[in-house]
Motif scaffolding. Structure first.
Motif: not given
Length: 543
Positions: A61, A87, A163, A180, A183
Motif C-alpha cells: 500500500n 500503488t 488501491h 485513489r 483495485s
C-alpha cells in the motif's frame, strides 16, 4: 451480439503468468521504426521491478510515483509497483509543460499529495524531479535502469494493494486532485470498457496520448496489457510532428482500436491532405473512442469525409464520457452503433439550438443519473448535474486536501461530477462544467459550447478560452485569445453577442503559450477567471 462472457474479466496481473512471446507492445522510435517488447519479456521486467522495489523498502500500500515517458520502463514500473503490492501514480514528465517554473509548481503539489515511498524516473525527468524531491524533503528519485540493474525477478507478484492507482485529475478547475482508485474498481472498469468495445486479444490498439493522463493510461496502455493484445504506443510529439505516421500504422498493421480527444481529430483535419492517404486502408478499425473534452459534430463529419474513401466507417466513432473519480469509463457507444447529436430542451419546452454529441449509455456495472439542485431526477432532455455510481466508483476516494473549486465530490460510492448534461432515450449528452456556465434570460450558456463556435468560425482550437461569470455583479463573458490574429476580435464579438447579448464582453489578448492550461491541454478557466478579477490577465479591454 457477442455475449459479455466472450470478453472475460481478467485480473490486473493475470497476464504475468500467461505472457505470450508473439504479442506485446511496440514503442515508436526514430522515423518509422518501432521497438517491439513481447509480453513475455515485459512480464520478466515487471517482476524484476517488483523485486527491486521491495529491496528498496517499498511495502504493501505504499505509493510509488512514476515520472517517465511511454516506454518499456514505464510499463514495467507501473505494473511492477502493482506486483510489489504498492500503488503506482503516474505524474507528467517535464515535456508536458512549456515553462519549467510551471512544471515545478504543478508537481510540487502532486508530490506533497502522493507522499511517495519511492519515485522512478527516466533520464529526461531526473533533474527536475530531483529538484522537487529535495525541496520537499522527499527521498531522492531513482533512475529506472539503475533500479533494475543486477536484480533477479520476483518468483510471483505480491498481493495487490487496496488501491491500484493514485490518479491525478487534470486540474482544469483548480489544483489537480489525487484520486485513489480501488483495485476492484480498476478491474471492473477495464472489463466494462473491454466488453463495450468488444476488445479481444487479437484486436490490436494504438495510442499517442500521454500516459500520465487517465485516458492514455487506463483507457489505452492498461487496457492493452490486461487484454493481451498488440499495442502500438507513440509519444504525443510523434503524432503532432507527423499524424500521417499514426494513420499509416493503423493501415499497415490492421489496427482495430484507438482513442483520442477531439483535439486529435481537429489536428488530423488541419495537417493531413487526401494525397497523403493514397493506398491506406482503415477498414480494420472497429473503434475510435472519443472523450476528455467536448466532441465537435462537425469534426466527426469532416473526418468521415476525409477517411471514408479509404475504408473508414461512421460507426467506428465511439464517443464516451468518464473521469478519474469513476476510474475512467462511465458511458460509451458500442462499435458500429453510430453517433448522434441532440440539444437539450429549453425551459419553455422547445428544442435547444446547440447540438451535442451523445456519449453513449452507462457501461456494465455503472449507474448514471441527472439531478436537479434538489437532487431529484429531471425529465429526458432537461439539463442537470451528472451523478455516477456503481462498481467503477465503489472504493475510490480523494487523498489529501482537494485544493479545487470544481464542484466535484466523491463519497460513499457516489460521484457528483460537477458536469452538466441531459439524458435522452438512455443516452448521456454532456454540456460542460456546471461552474463554467452562466444563466441569463432563462437560458443556460456553457463556455465549451462558445469555444466550439469560435472554432467553427476560424479560431484554432486551444488558442482561445471563454470565461463566464458575474464580476462586480455584472454578467460577464471574457474571451481569452492566445497570439490572436486581428480578425479574431470580431469573431469573438459575434459569438458572445449571439448567445449572451446582455453580458459585458471582455476581449483578453495573451502571448503565445499564455493560456493557463492543464497538462492535458484543457483551459483552466477558474484560474483565469480569478486572474481576470484581480487584474493579472494581460491586455484586457471591454467592448
Amino acid at each position: 451480439m457477442t455475449r459479455p462472457e466472450s470478453y472475460p474479466d481478467r485480473a490486473l496481473l493475470e497476464w504475468l503468468t500467461d505472457a505470450p512471446a508473439d504479442r506485446g507492445l511496440y514503442f515508436a522510435g526514430p522515423r518509422d521504426s518501432w521497438d517491439f517488447h513481447s509480453y513475455r519479456s515485459l512480464a520478466r521486467l515487471t517482476l524484476t521491478t517488483a523485486a527491486a522495489l521491495r529491496a528498496h523498502g517499498v511495502r504493501h500500500n505504499d505509493v510509488v510515483v512514476v515520472v517517465q515517458r511511454s516506454s518499456p520502463g514505464f510499463a514495467a514500473s507501473l505494473f511492477g509497483a502493482l506486483a510489489a503490492g504498492a500503488t503506482p501514480s503516474s505524474i507528467a514528465p517535464p515535456f508536458a509543460f512549456q515553462r519549467s517554473e510551471d512544471y515545478q509548481r504543478h508537481v510540487d503539489h502532486l508530490f506533497r499529495t502522493a507522499a511517495p515511498a519511492l519515485t522512478i524516473c527516466d533520464e529526461d525527468s531526473f533533474e527536475a524531479v530531483s529538484k522537487t524531491c529535495a525541496g520537499l524533503g522527499i527521498r531522492r528519485p531513482v533512475l529506472f535502469d539503475e533500479l533494475v540493474r543486477d536484480v533477479e525477478p520476483a518468483a510471483a507478484p505480491y498481493p495487490l494493494p487496496d488501491h491500484a492507482l493514485l490518479q491525478f485529475t487534470s486540474g482544469s478547475s483548480g489544483f489537480s486532485r489525487g484520486v485513489r482508485v480501488a483495485s476492484d474498481a480498476l478491474r471492473a472498469n477495464i472489463t466494462a470498457m473491454r466488453r463495450r468495445l468488444r476488445w479481444r486479444p487479437e484486436d490490436a490498439g494504438i495510442s499517442w496520448m500521454p500516459v500520465h493522463h487517465d485516458f492514455g493510461l487506463t483507457g489505452c496502455l492498461i487496457n492493452m496489457v490486461v487484454t493481451g493484445c498488440d499495442g502500438w504506443l507513440m509519444q504525443p510529439e510523434h503524432f503532432l510532428r507527423d499524424p500521417v505516421r499514426y494513420l499509416r500504422c493503423i493501415s499497415e498493421n490492421r489496427i482495430g482500436l484507438t482513442a483520442m480527444p477531439n483535439f486529435g481529430l481537429a489536428y488530423i483535419l488541419r495537417r493531413v491532405r487526401p494525397a497523403a492517404l493514397e493506398g491506406l486502408d482503415f477498414s480494420a478499425l472497429q473503434s475510435v473512442s472519443l472523450g476528455a473534452e467536448r466532441i465537435d459534430p462537425a469534426a466527426l463529419e469532416a473526418i468521415e469525409a476525409l477517411l471514408g474513401p479509404y475504408g473508414f466507417r461512421r460507426g467506428v466513432f465511439t464517443p464516451a464520457y468518464g473521469g478519474a473519480e469513476a476510474t475512467l469509463g462511465v458511458t460509451g457507444l458500442a462499435p458500429h452503433e453510430g453517433w448522434t447529436a441532440s440539444a437539450p430542451d429549453s425551459e419553455d419546452g422547445r428544442p435547444g439550438t446547440a447540438r451535442i454529441v451523445g456519449c453513449g449509455r452507462p457501461m456494465e456495472g455503472v449507474t448514471v443519473s441527472v439531478l436537479d439542485a434538489d437532487d431529484r431526477p429531471v425529465p429526458d432532455g432537461t439539463v442537470g448535474e451528472i451523478v455516477v455510481g456503481g462498481t467503477s466508483v465503489r472504493g475510490n476516494s480523494y487523498v489529501g486536501e482537494a485544493g479545487s473549486a470544481s464542484g466535484t465530490s466523491l463519497a460513499s460510492g457516489v460521484l457528483r461530477s460537477g458536469d452538466a448534461g441531459f439524458l435522452r432515450e438512455g443516452q448521456l449528452f454532456v454540456l460542460g462544467r456546471l461552474g463554467d456556465g452562466i444563466k441569463m434570460n432563462g437560458k443556460m450558456v456553457f463556455a465549451e459550447n462558445l469555444e466550439g463556435r469560435l472554432h467553427e468560425l476560424g479560431v484554432p482550437e486551444r488558442r482561445a478560452a471563454v470565461l463566464l461569470g458575474f464580476r462586480d455583479g455584472v454578467a460577464t463573458a471574457a474571451v481569452v485569445m492566445e497570439g490572436a490574429k486581428p480578425e479574431w476580435d470580431a469573431v469573438a464579438r459575434e459569438v458572445v453577442t449571439e448567445s449572451l447579448p446582455d453580458a459585458e464582453l471582455l476581449l483578453v489578448h495573451v502571448r503565445r503559450s499564455g493560456l493557463a492550461v492543464t497538462s492535458s491541454g484543457k483551459p483552466r478557466r477558474r484560474l483565469m477567471w480569478k486572474q481576470l478579477c484581480d487584474g493579472t490577465l494581460a491586455d484586457t479591454a471591454a467592448v
